[in-house]
Design an enzyme around this catalytic site. Sequence first.
Site, PDB file in Angstrom:
ATOM      1  N   TYR A 297       1.148  -1.295   0.000  1.00  0.00           N
ATOM      2  CA  TYR A 297      -0.239   0.382   0.065  1.00  0.00           C
ATOM      3  C   TYR A 297       1.319   1.417  -0.123  1.00  0.00           C
ATOM      4  O   TYR A 297       2.177   1.009   0.527  1.00  0.00           O
ATOM      5  CB  TYR A 297      -1.088  -0.424   1.313  1.00  0.00           C
ATOM      6  N   CYS A 298      -0.092   2.462  -0.225  1.00  0.00           N
ATOM      7  CA  CYS A 298       1.006   3.209  -1.220  1.00  0.00           C
ATOM      8  C   CYS A 298       0.287   4.345   0.388  1.00  0.00           C
ATOM      9  O   CYS A 298      -0.916   4.484   0.356  1.00  0.00           O
ATOM     10  CB  CYS A 298       1.322   3.722  -1.339  1.00  0.00           C
ATOM     11  N   ARG A 299      -0.019   6.251  -0.189  1.00  0.00           N
ATOM     12  CA  ARG A 299      -0.778   6.918  -0.254  1.00  0.00           C
ATOM     13  C   ARG A 299      -1.967   6.733  -0.168  1.00  0.00           C
ATOM     14  O   ARG A 299      -3.196   6.265   0.642  1.00  0.00           O
ATOM     15  CB  ARG A 299      -0.355   8.240  -0.383  1.00  0.00           C
TER      16      ARG A 299
ATOM     17  N   TYR B 137      -3.644   3.976   2.154  1.00  0.00           N
ATOM     18  CA  TYR B 137      -3.651   4.592   3.676  1.00  0.00           C
ATOM     19  C   TYR B 137      -4.901   5.151   3.670  1.00  0.00           C
ATOM     20  O   TYR B 137      -5.305   4.999   4.169  1.00  0.00           O
ATOM     21  CB  TYR B 137      -2.358   4.663   4.191  1.00  0.00           C
TER      22      TYR B 137
END
Length: 123
Positions: free
Chosen positions: A90-92, A119
């Site tokens: 996952y990332c932003r 996120y």
Amino acid sequence: MSITKTLVIMSFLSSLFGATAQDTSAIKILSTTEFKQGISKDSVQLVDVRTALEFQSGHIKGALNIDFLKSNQFLEDVHKLDKEIPIYLYCRSGGRSNKAARQLISLGFKEIYDLQGGYLGWK
């Protein structure tokens, strides 16, 4: 030539010439609920590909921070992961993790899960 330089060159050539040939079926985009269920299993690798500053401001419990934007370090760190164990990324918001997932395919990872909405969607 150092291993890092070799990895960077291989990754670059792979992304340049193999991007259209990559089998993206190995990447599964999961909803927050599906992602939570997946990471609750015993044998998974949970990776946050955001920057260290983003990671410090909040992350999913148990995540390993491997910054996708630091390409040399990213390649070095992901080579320490097990290609046979499912990896949850996952990332932003989902952009970087999708790019990271594509790179992991080119490196031989078999089972990759990406958090839909990143996120931001998790919180």
